[in-house]
Structures are given as structure tokens and as C-alpha cells.
Design a protein around this motif. Structure first.
Motif, PDB file in Angstrom:
ATOM      1  N   ALA A 222       0.803  -1.228   0.000  1.00  0.00           N
ATOM      2  CA  ALA A 222       0.000   0.000   0.000  1.00  0.00           C
ATOM      3  C   ALA A 222       0.832   1.272   0.000  1.00  0.00           C
ATOM      4  N   LEU A 223       2.062   1.219   0.523  1.00  0.00           N
ATOM      5  CA  LEU A 223       2.816   2.444   0.769  1.00  0.00           C
ATOM      6  C   LEU A 223       3.072   3.241  -0.503  1.00  0.00           C
ATOM      7  N   GLY A 224       3.586   2.599  -1.544  1.00  0.00           N
ATOM      8  CA  GLY A 224       3.872   3.330  -2.771  1.00  0.00           C
ATOM      9  C   GLY A 224       2.627   3.943  -3.382  1.00  0.00           C
ATOM     10  N   GLY A 225       1.540   3.158  -3.424  1.00  0.00           N
ATOM     11  CA  GLY A 225       0.295   3.679  -3.971  1.00  0.00           C
ATOM     12  C   GLY A 225      -0.239   4.847  -3.169  1.00  0.00           C
ATOM     13  N   ASP A 226      -0.122   4.781  -1.850  1.00  0.00           N
ATOM     14  CA  ASP A 226      -0.555   5.902  -1.008  1.00  0.00           C
ATOM     15  C   ASP A 226       0.255   7.161  -1.300  1.00  0.00           C
ATOM     16  N   LEU A 227       1.554   6.991  -1.453  1.00  0.00           N
ATOM     17  CA  LEU A 227       2.410   8.151  -1.739  1.00  0.00           C
ATOM     18  C   LEU A 227       2.098   8.739  -3.111  1.00  0.00           C
ATOM     19  N   PHE A 228       1.804   7.893  -4.085  1.00  0.00           N
ATOM     20  CA  PHE A 228       1.388   8.410  -5.391  1.00  0.00           C
ATOM     21  C   PHE A 228       0.055   9.164  -5.275  1.00  0.00           C
TER      22      PHE A 228
ATOM     23  N   VAL B  69       8.324   5.922  -5.759  1.00  0.00           N
ATOM     24  CA  VAL B  69       9.022   4.952  -6.613  1.00  0.00           C
ATOM     25  C   VAL B  69       9.922   4.055  -5.762  1.00  0.00           C
ATOM     26  N   THR B  70      10.625   4.660  -4.814  1.00  0.00           N
ATOM     27  CA  THR B  70      11.503   3.878  -3.947  1.00  0.00           C
ATOM     28  C   THR B  70      10.711   2.884  -3.112  1.00  0.00           C
ATOM     29  N   ALA B  71       9.524   3.279  -2.663  1.00  0.00           N
ATOM     30  CA  ALA B  71       8.668   2.359  -1.906  1.00  0.00           C
ATOM     31  C   ALA B  71       8.247   1.175  -2.767  1.00  0.00           C
ATOM     32  N   GLU B  72       7.959   1.426  -4.037  1.00  0.00           N
ATOM     33  CA  GLU B  72       7.617   0.320  -4.931  1.00  0.00           C
ATOM     34  C   GLU B  72       8.825  -0.588  -5.162  1.00  0.00           C
ATOM     35  N   ALA B  73      10.011   0.003  -5.242  1.00  0.00           N
ATOM     36  CA  ALA B  73      11.222  -0.811  -5.368  1.00  0.00           C
ATOM     37  C   ALA B  73      11.422  -1.676  -4.122  1.00  0.00           C
TER      38      ALA B  73
ATOM     39  N   PRO C 192       3.843  -6.639  -9.574  1.00  0.00           N
ATOM     40  CA  PRO C 192       2.867  -5.593  -9.249  1.00  0.00           C
ATOM     41  C   PRO C 192       3.493  -4.199  -9.222  1.00  0.00           C
ATOM     42  N   ALA C 193       4.742  -4.100  -8.771  1.00  0.00           N
ATOM     43  CA  ALA C 193       5.409  -2.793  -8.738  1.00  0.00           C
ATOM     44  C   ALA C 193       5.593  -2.238 -10.146  1.00  0.00           C
ATOM     45  N   THR C 194       5.934  -3.094 -11.107  1.00  0.00           N
ATOM     46  CA  THR C 194       6.089  -2.637 -12.488  1.00  0.00           C
ATOM     47  C   THR C 194       4.783  -2.078 -13.015  1.00  0.00           C
TER      48      THR C 194
ATOM     49  N   GLY D 102      13.746   3.759 -13.546  1.00  0.00           N
ATOM     50  CA  GLY D 102      14.734   2.683 -13.541  1.00  0.00           C
ATOM     51  C   GLY D 102      15.966   3.031 -12.729  1.00  0.00           C
ATOM     52  N   LYS D 103      16.396   4.286 -12.808  1.00  0.00           N
ATOM     53  CA  LYS D 103      17.563   4.727 -12.024  1.00  0.00           C
ATOM     54  C   LYS D 103      17.263   4.679 -10.527  1.00  0.00           C
ATOM     55  N   LEU D 104      16.058   5.065 -10.151  1.00  0.00           N
ATOM     56  CA  LEU D 104      15.699   5.029  -8.734  1.00  0.00           C
ATOM     57  C   LEU D 104      15.648   3.594  -8.220  1.00  0.00           C
ATOM     58  N   VAL D 105      15.162   2.680  -9.050  1.00  0.00           N
ATOM     59  CA  VAL D 105      15.144   1.269  -8.649  1.00  0.00           C
ATOM     60  C   VAL D 105      16.571   0.760  -8.485  1.00  0.00           C
ATOM     61  N   ALA D 106      17.457   1.152  -9.402  1.00  0.00           N
ATOM     62  CA  ALA D 106      18.855   0.740  -9.297  1.00  0.00           C
ATOM     63  C   ALA D 106      19.499   1.303  -8.037  1.00  0.00           C
ATOM     64  N   GLN D 107      19.159   2.536  -7.690  1.00  0.00           N
ATOM     65  CA  GLN D 107      19.723   3.140  -6.475  1.00  0.00           C
ATOM     66  C   GLN D 107      19.296   2.387  -5.231  1.00  0.00           C
ATOM     67  N   ARG D 108      18.121   1.757  -5.291  1.00  0.00           N
ATOM     68  CA  ARG D 108      17.664   0.961  -4.147  1.00  0.00           C
ATOM     69  C   ARG D 108      18.681  -0.128  -3.824  1.00  0.00           C
TER      70      ARG D 108
END
Length: 272
Positions: A30-36, A105-109, A166-168, A192-198
Motif C-alpha cells: 500500500a505504501l507506494g500507492g498511497d504516496l502516489f 518509486v523507492t517504496a515500490e522498489a 505488481p510494482a512494475t 529505472g535509475k531510482l530502482v537501481a539506487q535501491r
């Protein structure tokens, strides 16, 4: 989505640290969706965005404002995080919006990471960007004004649901429906860069005239990791135009070992 000012960068770094303290106990589905959802609200309501990013306004007042608006509408973890974020100092409203998007985005990662699928998330974002580059009709349908939002969402569900993490699906849908001034390809690259930074690793775009074996990929990743001092994720793109060898791009640096690259270099030298 790049925050360039020193004050904004410092606040973003602090916001990301705060996110890391929230992630272990949060419902990551839920966290990423809530932040969006919060991002959509502050992007839509310009007066609210100015109010909660005003550096002259007391941080506690700003936190109380968002808590009053969001209580019961998002998860407790998201509400706590957003309240902390608006307490920070932002020099302009867009910095706050960009920071909330970065956190979403980071929460989805983190969600994909918790499921053991963060590599899949990276690969799927990259592959989808290549699909829309090769399919102009699909790109036009998703990025153009012709289809209403519900039709675009339905098209994405038909294309991706059950076939990607689901994150994608969440991230691609967000970019298609709310591009925030970016091209679809540009947004996918940023995410994609943010996912890589994770994973605190670099992303290398490798162009090759032939498919690389798993052993070749592993050796190349190991060589690049040694050279750059970071784990390197490979995005492989088949490109017959390279003729022979590999072209590798990491950030703004290009390592061109292809015949085509060497021929271009000779032509430049002859022309100079």
C-alpha cells in the motif's frame, strides 16, 4: 525529477532516510500507492502545494495541515512519512512534489525487493521502454491524448497484468496516466535509475550485435563492478549496427569497443 538546489537535495536525502525507517514495518503493498495518491493531490491542488512547501511556514503547522487532510485516507505509515516530509525545508513547491514521487518509486522498489523480485522490476521497466520505442502505435495510444485515462489503464492491464511484478504495473501506469511533463521513455529511465539506487548499483546499457550468454553477462558485470567499485546491473540491447564488439554506456560515459565505433572515430579524425 532532479532536485538541483543544495537545500532541496539535503531535504530529499533526509526524506529518503526517513523512508528507510518506515519500510520495515509498513504495508509495502500500500505504501507506494498511497504516496502516489498524495503526489496527485499536491500536484492538482496548487494552493495546498504552496502551503506545505512554504519555507517561511512553521513545519508543525504544515504537518498538521496534511494530517488533517489525509487522516483515514492513506495508511498510517504514509501519513507519518508525508508529515515528516512537509516539515523539511523546500525552496520551491516542485521540489516537494518531486521528493514525494521519489519516495513513492523507492517504496515500490522496496516492495519488489521484499518479494525477491527487484531484478525483475528493473528488467521489466527497461524492456517496456524498448517495446514502446519499437511500437509507435502502442506508444501513441499510451502517451497521446486520444485515449481517455480509463482506456489507457485497461490497455496496460491487458498487456501487463499477471506478466510483470505488481510494482512494475504500478509504476508504468503512473507514468502513462500522469507523466508530469516527461516523455514515457524519459519517465521509465528515471524510475529505472531510482530502482537501481535501491540496490546501490550502477546501470549499464550494453549494445551487442548478438545475444550474450549468462556466463558472458556474469563476466562483464564482474569486470565493470571491479572498474567502478559498485555492483553493475546490465541492460542488454541487441543492436546489429554495432557490427562487432560491445558498446557500454554507464551514465554519461560510453565505452565503445565496436567496429562501428572505431570506424566513426576514424572518420572524425579524418574530418578534423
Amino acid at each position: 525529477m532532479t532536485i538541483t538546489g543544495a537545500v532541496g537535495r539535503a531535504s530529499l536525502a533526509e526524506a529518503r532516510e526517513r523512508l528507510e525507517t518506515v519500510i520495515p514495518s509498513a504495508d509495502l503493498s500500500a505504501l507506494g500507492g498511497d504516496l502516489f495518491s498524495v503526489l496527485r493531490l499536491i500536484d492538482r491542488e496548487h494552493g495546498l502545494r504552496r502551503a506545505v512547501s512554504d519555507p517561511a511556514r512553521d513545519g508543525s503547522d504544515k504537518a498538521a495541515l496534511v494530517q488533517g487532510l489525509l487522516e483515514g485516507k492513506v495508511s498510517a505509515a504514509a501519513l507519518e512519512l508525508v508529515a515528516d516530509v512537509v516539515r523539511l525545508r523546500w525552496t520551491k513547491p516542485s521540489e516537494l512534489s518531486d521528493a514525494v514521487e521519489t519516495l513513492a518509486v523507492t517504496a515500490e522498489a522496496a516492495r519488489a525487493e521484499a518479494d525477491g523480485r527487484i531484478d525483475d522490476l528493473e528488467d521489466e521497466l527497461f524492456r517496456f521502454s524498448r517495446v514502446i520505442e519499437r511500437e509507435p502505435q502502442l506508444r501513441g495510444a499510451l502517451a497521446g491524448p486520444g485515449l481517455p485515462a480509463d482506456r489507457k489503464s485497461g490497455l496496460l492491464d491487458a498487456l501487463l497484468e499477471g506478466k510483470v511484478t505488481p510494482a512494475t504495473l504500478t509504476l508504468v501506469t503512473e507514468l502513462v496516466l500522469r507523466p508530469r511533463g516527461r516523455s514515457l521513455e524519459g519517465g521509465l529511465a528515471e524510475f529505472g535509475k531510482l530502482v537501481a539506487q535501491r540496490r546501490q548499483r550502477l546501470v549499464a546499457l550494453v549494445r551487442s550485435p548478438v545475444e550474450l550468454s549468462e556466463a558472458q553477462r556474469a563476466r562483464l558485470a564482474a569486470v565493470l563492478a571491479t572498474a567502478y567499485g559498485h555492483e553493475v546491473h546490465l541492460n542488454i540491447e541487441l543492436d546489429p549496427g554495432t557490427i562487432g564488439g560491445l558498446s557500454i554506456q554507464i551514465g554519461d560515459e560510453v565505452i565503445d569497443g565496436t567496429i562501428a565505433g572505431r570506424l566513426d572515430d576514424v572518420r572524425r579524425r579524418l574530418a578534423s
